[in-house]
Scaffold this active site. Structure first.
Site, short mmCIF file in Angstrom:
data_model
loop_
_atom_site.label_atom_id
_atom_site.label_comp_id
_atom_site.label_asym_id
_atom_site.label_seq_id
_atom_site.Cartn_x
_atom_site.Cartn_y
_atom_site.Cartn_z
CE1 TYR A 104 4.65 -25.79 50.07
CE2 TYR A 104 5.47 -26.90 52.02
CZ TYR A 104 4.81 -25.83 51.44
OH TYR A 104 4.32 -24.82 52.20
N PRO A 117 5.55 -18.32 46.15
CG PRO A 117 5.18 -18.17 48.42
CD PRO A 117 5.97 -18.94 47.40
CG HIS A 340 5.84 -22.29 49.89
ND1 HIS A 340 6.27 -22.37 51.20
CD2 HIS A 340 4.71 -21.55 49.93
CE1 HIS A 340 5.43 -21.71 51.98
NE2 HIS A 340 4.48 -21.20 51.23
CB SER A 551 -0.43 -16.00 54.30
OG SER A 551 0.66 -16.13 55.17
#
Length: 623
Positions: A104, A117, A340, A551
């Site tokens: 990240y 997301p 995220h 996912s």
């Protein structure tokens, strides 16, 4: 922030009215096992097995030699393994900080599309500002209700297969924000500060406001009170001619890092930015988006949640670095996006489920109408240089908007109850269908990433379930082979599903290969030794190039999460299996001629139906 700060139970906010069990969270966390370092030989064997369906025989042989050399007694692998085992003994989690940094904070592409997301929530039945604000008020009250459980440490502990899970991520999602840096970013969490934040930020027509959500006695504002405050915000931000300062946060991270330092040189700007970063969360009151048919509606909302639709629409109505942003459109569109770095999907969805349930309760407490202070509008001084940065950000964001192809599909033929009736794992069933869909389009298999939770361990994040296996390859090759009998196809399907289930179990117990391989590589970098050949090998590059990034994010709410692909020629696939239907989101990039989100969705639908029909037409074999 040090590990101790993350786990400190004492400094949490407590609304006066609720009693709390001090330290309950800390006691729970300390009872969790530490993430293991898997045995080296086990990982190497599983790595070769994972390569089998995706590389040529020749490449596999070459890698086999490198693996033998790497794991030889007294070799490089053993030395790195010992380093990892030492790190595991000395830290709370040998992986978590490395993962936060490499996955990240050091990732330099924009968080928009590439990392953050979105969640598409069911369409709301209103088409005007009153409806929008009532819903926003209820939603804010719902989040504050959830927050009180975090603050009082009364959040019910979650379990997976009877094992308690790490709850740390819940303590990271509110009052936190990502901060850009010239080479790497950081995350700041104000929830644990001496004086925790008591305000949220609301953004409307690109203008940011601070809205205090607690009364002076520590009780949260009622829905009625919040509505009145939102109305004031709305009425003082009617003009849309303001510079969309928030769009700066959509830039490449190095570009934004430079612009950020320039922006906060000004004292007013710095205070405004700090107010956004400190806020508990952000609410985006969006302008209506272009109307589309009912069939395309969810896909359009997915783009609104992922990037806002472009600079002409709602992309300036965001602060993309904020961990949690709820988005409510004047046209009834509703959802959220999250940054995220601090958390995965499941804690976010648990919050969403709570909030959605809360908003269904129609009771509104008529509060005594004590006049509340006007929410403060955040001011920004826009220099010519900042204006130039905003223009550049608009251009780049609009290119990203053009680039992203998203399709949300509601698969209505069956839901998770069908695979269950066949004694099959619904997740494995969907993953094998995805393998079949991909194989039918491309005639080959690809490296597939499915996230697996490591929350059984203290500070656990994720590892990778590699859904493409030798077993899945044998099934997808057989499925359309007319020479094969149905019974053989069913046997191969069952084997593929069992293999996926076994890999999943292995992953959630900390025995998968991807994070271990990453750890060995990062250990070599930390030791300042040369990078072992195994990581410079073509096969490693192929294994790490996830054309399918997937996912499962199950929710009680009839929603779906969505995210962009992780490689230029790949897909992002997320799904929520409900009892009688499955919500899918599929993304791809328009710049890649080989990928197409609608086409993969169509083939996925066919694959699921064909697998069901195969099972229905074939007499049940003994499992």
């Amino acid at each position: 922030m040090g590990k101790q700060a993350v786990l400190k139970g004492a400094g949490l906010v407590k609304p006066v009215s609720v009693t709390r069990i001090p330290g309950r969270y800390l006691v729970h966390q300390e009872g969790l096992p530490k993430l293991p370092v898997p045995p080296l030989r086990q990982t190497m064997g599983r790595y070769l097995a994972a390569l089998q369906p995706i590389v040529s025989q020749e490449e596999l042989e070459h890698t086999r030699k490198l693996v033998e050399e790497f794991q030889s007694p007294g070799g490089v692998g053993e030395r790195l393994q010992k380093g990892l085992e030492r790190k595991a003994r000395k830290t709370e989690n040998w992986l978590s900080d490395w993962w936060l940094q490499t996955a990240y904070l050091e990732y330099r592409l924009p968080v928009v599309v590439h990392s953050s997301p979105g969640v598409v929530l069911p369409r709301l039945q209103f088409h005007d500002r009153q409806g929008q604000m009532w819903h926003a008020a209820k939603l804010i009250a719902g989040v504050l209700d959830f927050k009180s459980m975090i603050d009082n440490e009364t959040l019910p502990v979650e379990y997976l297969g009877g094992k308690p899970l790490c709850m740390n991520q819940y303590y990271q999602i509110l009052s936190s924000c990502r901060i850009p840096g010239p080479k790497r970013d950081s995350v700041v969490n104000h929830a644990l500060s001496m004086k925790p934040p008591s305000h949220i930020t609301v953004v409307h027509n690109f203008q940011f406001f601070v809205l205090d959500v607690y009364n002076s006695d520590g009780s949260p504002l009622t829905v009625d009170q919040i509505y009145v405050q939102l109305e004031k915000i709305w009425n003082s931000s009617l003009q849309t001619n303001k510079e969309p300062i928030g769009i700066l946060t959509s830039q490449h991270r190095n570009t934004w890092g430079k612009a950020y330092n320039n922006l906060i040189k000004d004292k007013t700007n710095k205070e405004s930015v700090r107010a956004i970063q400190k806020s508990i969360f952000t609410v985006c009151l969006d302008a209506p988006m272009p109307r589309v048919s009912d069939e395309l509606y969810r896909s359009r909302v997915a783009t609104q949640m992922l990037h806002g639709g472009g600079s002409r629409w709602n992309s300036g109505n965001r602060w993309f670095d904020k961990t949690l942003q709820f988005i409510i459109g004047e046209d009834g569109s509703c959802g959220l996006m999250y940054e995220h770095a601090p958390a995965e999907g499941p804690p976010i969805v648990a919050l969403v489920d709570h909030v959605v349930e809360y908003t269904k309760k129609s009771e509104t407490v008529r509060a005594p109408m004590i006049p509340l202070a006007m929410p403060q509008k955040l001011r920004f001084n826009i220099t010519p240089e900042i204006k130039k940065d905003i223009e550049k950000a608009k251009q780049n964001l609009n290119i990203m908007v053009q680039e992203l192809d998203v399709k949300v599909m509601v698969f209505s033929h069956f839901g998770k109850e069908f695979p269950k009736s066949q004694k099959m794992s619904p997740d494995a069933f969907i993953q094998i269908a995805l393998q079949l869909a991909y194989y039918r389009i491309y005639g080959l298999c690809c490296s597939t990433y499915e996230s697996a939770s490591l929350r059984m361990f203290r500070l656990g994040r994720t590892d990778t379930i590699r859904s493409c296996s030798q077993e899945s390859l044998l099934f997808v090759q057989a499925m359309d082979n007319a020479a094969k009998q149905n019974q053989e196809k069913v046997d191969l399907l069952q084997k593929a599903i069992r293999a996926h289930r076994a890999y999943t179990d292995m992953a959630i117990q900390g025995q998968a290969i991807d994070r271990h391989l990453l750890g060995l590589k990062l250990q070599a970098i930390e030791d300042l030794t040369t990078i072992p050949e195994i990581f410079m090998d073509t096969a490693y590059a192929v294994a790490s190039h996830f054309n399918l990034s997937t996912s499962q994010v199950p929710a009680q709410t009839d929603c779906v999460m969505c995210f962009g692909p992780v490689v230029p020629d790949g897909y992002g696939v997320c799904y929520n299996p409900m009892a009688e239907h499955i919500n899918f989101s599929v993304s791809a990039f328009n710049s890649c001629a080989e990928t197409n989100a609608a086409r993969l969705s169509h083939f996925l639908e066919e694959a699921l139906i064909d697998m069901r029909d195969l099972l229905m037409q074939t007499p049940r074999s003994k499992l």
